[in-house]
Design a protein around this motif. Structure first.
Motif, PDB file in Angstrom:
ATOM      1  N   SER A 105     -72.062 -12.742  14.381  1.00  0.00           N
ATOM      2  CA  SER A 105     -71.339 -11.986  15.401  1.00  0.00           C
ATOM      3  C   SER A 105     -71.083 -10.557  14.946  1.00  0.00           C
ATOM      4  CB  SER A 105     -70.014 -12.690  15.715  1.00  0.00           C
ATOM      5  OG  SER A 105     -69.275 -11.986  16.687  1.00  0.00           O
ATOM      6  N   ALA A 106     -70.643 -10.393  13.704  1.00  0.00           N
ATOM      7  CA  ALA A 106     -70.414  -9.052  13.177  1.00  0.00           C
ATOM      8  C   ALA A 106     -71.720  -8.266  13.081  1.00  0.00           C
ATOM      9  CB  ALA A 106     -69.748  -9.143  11.801  1.00  0.00           C
ATOM     10  N   ALA A 107     -72.799  -8.938  12.692  1.00  0.00           N
ATOM     11  CA  ALA A 107     -74.092  -8.256  12.604  1.00  0.00           C
ATOM     12  C   ALA A 107     -74.555  -7.787  13.981  1.00  0.00           C
ATOM     13  CB  ALA A 107     -75.133  -9.187  11.983  1.00  0.00           C
ATOM     14  N   ALA A 108     -74.338  -8.608  15.013  1.00  0.00           N
ATOM     15  CA  ALA A 108     -74.730  -8.220  16.367  1.00  0.00           C
ATOM     16  C   ALA A 108     -73.911  -7.020  16.846  1.00  0.00           C
ATOM     17  CB  ALA A 108     -74.545  -9.402  17.322  1.00  0.00           C
ATOM     18  N   LEU A 109     -72.618  -7.022  16.530  1.00  0.00           N
ATOM     19  CA  LEU A 109     -71.776  -5.895  16.926  1.00  0.00           C
ATOM     20  C   LEU A 109     -72.203  -4.615  16.221  1.00  0.00           C
ATOM     21  CD1 LEU A 109     -69.320  -4.666  18.341  1.00  0.00           C
ATOM     22  CD2 LEU A 109     -67.909  -5.502  16.443  1.00  0.00           C
ATOM     23  N   ARG A 118     -69.917   2.991  11.747  1.00  0.00           N
ATOM     24  CA  ARG A 118     -69.080   3.028  12.947  1.00  0.00           C
ATOM     25  C   ARG A 118     -68.110   1.859  12.979  1.00  0.00           C
ATOM     26  NH1 ARG A 118     -73.528   4.728  17.615  1.00  0.00           N
ATOM     27  NH2 ARG A 118     -73.728   6.923  16.971  1.00  0.00           N
ATOM     28  N   PHE A 119     -68.552   0.707  12.479  1.00  0.00           N
ATOM     29  CA  PHE A 119     -67.632  -0.425  12.386  1.00  0.00           C
ATOM     30  C   PHE A 119     -66.530  -0.131  11.379  1.00  0.00           C
ATOM     31  CE2 PHE A 119     -66.322  -4.509  10.532  1.00  0.00           C
ATOM     32  CZ  PHE A 119     -65.922  -5.173  11.682  1.00  0.00           C
ATOM     33  N   TYR A 120     -66.888   0.476  10.277  1.00  0.00           N
ATOM     34  CA  TYR A 120     -65.880   0.855   9.280  1.00  0.00           C
ATOM     35  C   TYR A 120     -64.898   1.856   9.868  1.00  0.00           C
ATOM     36  CZ  TYR A 120     -63.851   3.516   5.430  1.00  0.00           C
ATOM     37  OH  TYR A 120     -62.983   4.173   4.602  1.00  0.00           O
ATOM     38  N   LEU A 123     -62.009   0.487  11.701  1.00  0.00           N
ATOM     39  CA  LEU A 123     -60.963  -0.136  10.891  1.00  0.00           C
ATOM     40  C   LEU A 123     -60.019   0.882  10.266  1.00  0.00           C
ATOM     41  CD1 LEU A 123     -63.099  -2.843   9.042  1.00  0.00           C
ATOM     42  CD2 LEU A 123     -61.644  -3.142  11.048  1.00  0.00           C
ATOM     43  N   ARG A 124     -60.302   2.163  10.446  1.00  0.00           N
ATOM     44  CA  ARG A 124     -59.444   3.179   9.844  1.00  0.00           C
ATOM     45  C   ARG A 124     -58.105   3.280  10.555  1.00  0.00           C
ATOM     46  NH1 ARG A 124     -63.028   8.501   9.417  1.00  0.00           N
ATOM     47  NH2 ARG A 124     -61.087   9.249   8.433  1.00  0.00           N
ATOM     48  N   VAL A 125     -58.088   2.974  11.863  1.00  0.00           N
ATOM     49  CA  VAL A 125     -56.859   3.053  12.646  1.00  0.00           C
ATOM     50  C   VAL A 125     -56.760   1.805  13.507  1.00  0.00           C
ATOM     51  CG1 VAL A 125     -55.583   4.335  14.394  1.00  0.00           C
ATOM     52  CG2 VAL A 125     -56.946   5.571  12.703  1.00  0.00           C
ATOM     53  N   LEU A 126     -55.583   1.228  13.585  1.00  0.00           N
ATOM     54  CA  LEU A 126     -55.344   0.083  14.460  1.00  0.00           C
ATOM     55  C   LEU A 126     -54.678   0.571  15.743  1.00  0.00           C
ATOM     56  CD1 LEU A 126     -55.217  -2.917  15.138  1.00  0.00           C
ATOM     57  CD2 LEU A 126     -53.044  -3.035  13.888  1.00  0.00           C
ATOM     58  N   ARG A 127     -55.353   0.365  16.858  1.00  0.00           N
ATOM     59  CA  ARG A 127     -54.806   0.751  18.167  1.00  0.00           C
ATOM     60  C   ARG A 127     -54.545  -0.518  18.969  1.00  0.00           C
ATOM     61  NH1 ARG A 127     -58.747   4.620  21.101  1.00  0.00           N
ATOM     62  NH2 ARG A 127     -57.025   4.501  22.611  1.00  0.00           N
ATOM     63  N   SER A 136     -61.960  -5.569  16.150  1.00  0.00           N
ATOM     64  CA  SER A 136     -62.559  -5.215  14.862  1.00  0.00           C
ATOM     65  C   SER A 136     -61.670  -5.657  13.708  1.00  0.00           C
ATOM     66  CB  SER A 136     -62.787  -3.702  14.804  1.00  0.00           C
ATOM     67  OG  SER A 136     -63.664  -3.285  15.828  1.00  0.00           O
ATOM     68  N   TRP A 137     -60.380  -5.436  13.847  1.00  0.00           N
ATOM     69  CA  TRP A 137     -59.456  -5.892  12.810  1.00  0.00           C
ATOM     70  C   TRP A 137     -59.421  -7.419  12.742  1.00  0.00           C
ATOM     71  CZ3 TRP A 137     -56.537  -3.575   9.056  1.00  0.00           C
ATOM     72  CH2 TRP A 137     -56.575  -2.163   9.030  1.00  0.00           C
ATOM     73  N   LEU A 138     -59.537  -8.061  13.900  1.00  0.00           N
ATOM     74  CA  LEU A 138     -59.554  -9.520  13.919  1.00  0.00           C
ATOM     75  C   LEU A 138     -60.771 -10.055  13.187  1.00  0.00           C
ATOM     76  CD1 LEU A 138     -58.100 -12.009  15.019  1.00  0.00           C
ATOM     77  CD2 LEU A 138     -59.439 -11.773  17.108  1.00  0.00           C
ATOM     78  N   LEU A 139     -61.919  -9.445  13.425  1.00  0.00           N
ATOM     79  CA  LEU A 139     -63.117  -9.836  12.684  1.00  0.00           C
ATOM     80  C   LEU A 139     -62.943  -9.607  11.186  1.00  0.00           C
ATOM     81  CD1 LEU A 139     -66.144  -8.582  14.824  1.00  0.00           C
ATOM     82  CD2 LEU A 139     -65.682 -10.935  14.113  1.00  0.00           C
ATOM     83  N   GLY A 140     -62.336  -8.451  10.847  1.00  0.00           N
ATOM     84  CA  GLY A 140     -62.141  -8.130   9.441  1.00  0.00           C
ATOM     85  C   GLY A 140     -61.210  -9.096   8.734  1.00  0.00           C
ATOM     86  N   ALA A 141     -60.242  -9.672   9.455  1.00  0.00           N
ATOM     87  CA  ALA A 141     -59.319 -10.628   8.850  1.00  0.00           C
ATOM     88  C   ALA A 141     -59.870 -12.046   8.874  1.00  0.00           C
ATOM     89  CB  ALA A 141     -57.972 -10.575   9.577  1.00  0.00           C
TER      90      ALA A 141
END
Length: 343
Positions: A105-109, A118-120, A123-127, A136-141
Motif C-alpha cells: 500500500s505504501a509503495a503504491a502511494l 514527497r511521502f517524507y 510527514l514533516r507536518v501533521l495537519r 500518511s502519519w497513520l501509515l508511518g505508525a
C-alpha cells in the motif's frame, strides 16, 4: 386615446387586457399528456470539458492502495483476535499478510506521488484537517507495529514486545482500513463526495471481507471458525452500506451501476456472497473449499475498491452529476418554508 392616465378619480383611458400579470408563465404546471415544446437541457461545458478536473490518479496505484490498506488494517484486527484466542497459525498468517499488504500500500502511494521524498515531506507536518496528512502519519505508525508483530511472531523473540506490537497494530487497523474512504469523500468528485456518510462502512466491510478471505485461504480450517463469521459480517456490512448509499444518492449513484464500475461492483456482490456462504458451509470441513472461498472473498474486495474508483472517475467526467445536485440544493433552499426565499 392611445394611453391611459392615472387621476384622482381613478384610471382614465384604461385599455382592457393590458394589465401586467405578475408571475404568469413562470411555473406552468404540465398537464397530463402534454408534450414539452422545449427539450430537456443537456449539461455540457466549454469545448466539451468536464466541469471539475478528473482525478489524475492511476487505478493500479490508488485503487490498489485502497485495497491493500484495507486488507492490512482488518487483518491486524483479526490477527489480534486469533493471537489471544489460541489460533497461532491463523494469527501468524494474518500478521505476515498485513505486513506485506501495508508495504504494498505504501509503495503504491509513493509510486502515485512520483518521488519518494514527497511521502517524507508529508510527514514533516501533521495537519488534522487533511485526510492525506493524517493517513500518511497513520501509515508511518502502523507499518512498524505490523512489521514488528510479524517478525517477532515468526522468530519467537521478545514475546511481550510481540504482543504489544500486535495490540498496537490492531488498534490502528480500523483507521487504516477506513481513512481512504474519508480521503476519497474529501474530493469534489460527486460519486465519492456525496457518499461520505456510507463510504467508510463500505470500505470497512470490504476490508473485513478481504482479511477473512486471506485467513480462510492461508490458515488451517480448524482455526478459521471466527474468520468465517467475520466474512459473513463483512459481506452484510458492505452490501447494506452500498445499498443505502446508492438509494440516498439517487441520480449520482448511476456511475456505480453502469459501465466498468457497475460490472465490477456486481461481480463483488456475487463473489462476496459466494465466498462468505461457501466458507461458512464448507470452509471448516474442506481445505479446498476454504481456499476457494477465501480467493472469492479477496477478489470481491478488490472488485469493490476498483469499482468505487472507476465510479468516481465516471461521475467526474459527466457534468450532470455536478450540476443537477447543485441546482436541486439551490431550489430547495429557495423553496417556501426554507427560510431562504428571495424577495
Amino acid at each position: 386615446m392611445s394611453t391611459s392616465d392615472v387621476t384622482k378619480q381613478g384610471i382614465r383611458g384604461e385599455r382592457p387586457g393590458r394589465d401586467a400579470r405578475v408571475g404568469a408563465g413562470l411555473r406552468r404546471r404540465k398537464r397530463r399528456g402534454e408534450r414539452p415544446m422545449v427539450p430537456d437541457a443537456e449539461f455540457t461545458s466549454y469545448y466539451g470539458k468536464p466541469i471539475i478536473n478528473r482525478p489524475t490518479w492511476e487505478a493500479r496505484d490508488i485503487a490498489g492502495y485502497f485495497f491493500l490498506g484495507g486488507l492490512a488494517g482488518a487483518g491486524s484486527v483479526l490477527a489480534a483476535g486469533a493471537h489471544f484466542t489460541g489460533r497461532p497459525a491463523a494469527a501468524r498468517a494474518l500478521k505476515i499478510s498485513s505486513t506485506v499488504a501495508v508495504a504494498g500500500s505504501a509503495a503504491a502511494l509513493i509510486h502515485d506521488l512520483g518521488r519518494p521524498e514527497r511521502f517524507y515531506n508529508m510527514l514533516r507536518v501533521l495537519r488534522p484537517t487533511s485526510p492525506m496528512s493524517v493517513g500518511s502519519w497513520l501509515l508511518g505508525a502502523y507499518g512498524p507495529a505490523a512489521g514488528a508483530a510479524a517478525v517477532l511472531d515468526v522468530t519467537g523473540l521478545f514475546p511481550r514486545l510481540g504482543r504489544s506490537a500486535t495490540v498496537g497494530a490492531a488498534l490502528l487497523g480500523p483507521a487504516l482500513a477506513t481513512y481512504t474512504a474519508v480521503l476519497a469523500a474529501n474530493t469534489a468528485v460527486p460519486a465519492w463526495h456525496d457518499g461520505y456518510r456510507e463510504m467508510p462502512f463500505v470500505f470497512a466491510g470490504s476490508a473485513l471481507v478481504a482479511a477473512s478471505g486471506l485467513a480462510l485461504a492461508a490458515a488451517p480450517p480448524a482455526e478459521t471458525a471466527p474468520v468465517r463469521t467475520a466474512a459473513l459480517l463483512g459481506t452484510a456490512v458492505e452490501t447494506a452500506a452500498m445499498t443505502l448509499m446508492e438509494r440516498r444518492l439517487g441520480m449520482v449513484a448511476e456511475p456505480y451501476k453502469k459501465g466498468r464500475a457497475g460490472r465490477l461492483l456486481r461481480a463483488a456482490k456475487v463473489l462476496s456472497v459466494a465466498g462468505a456462504v461457501g466458507g461458512a458451509a464448507l470452509g471448516g470441513r474442506s481445505r479446498t473449499a476454504a481456499v476457494a472461498s477465501g480467493a472469492a472473498l479477496l477478489a470481491a474486495s478488490a472488485c469493490t475498491r476498483f469499482g468505487v474508483f472507476y465510479a468516481g472517475l465516471a461521475s467526474a467526467d459527466d457534468p450532470k452529476y455536478t450540476v443537477v445536485p447543485q441546482r436541486e440544493r439551490m431550489f430547495s433552499r429557495r423553496a417556501p418554508g426554507s427560510g431562504e426565499e428571495g424577495d
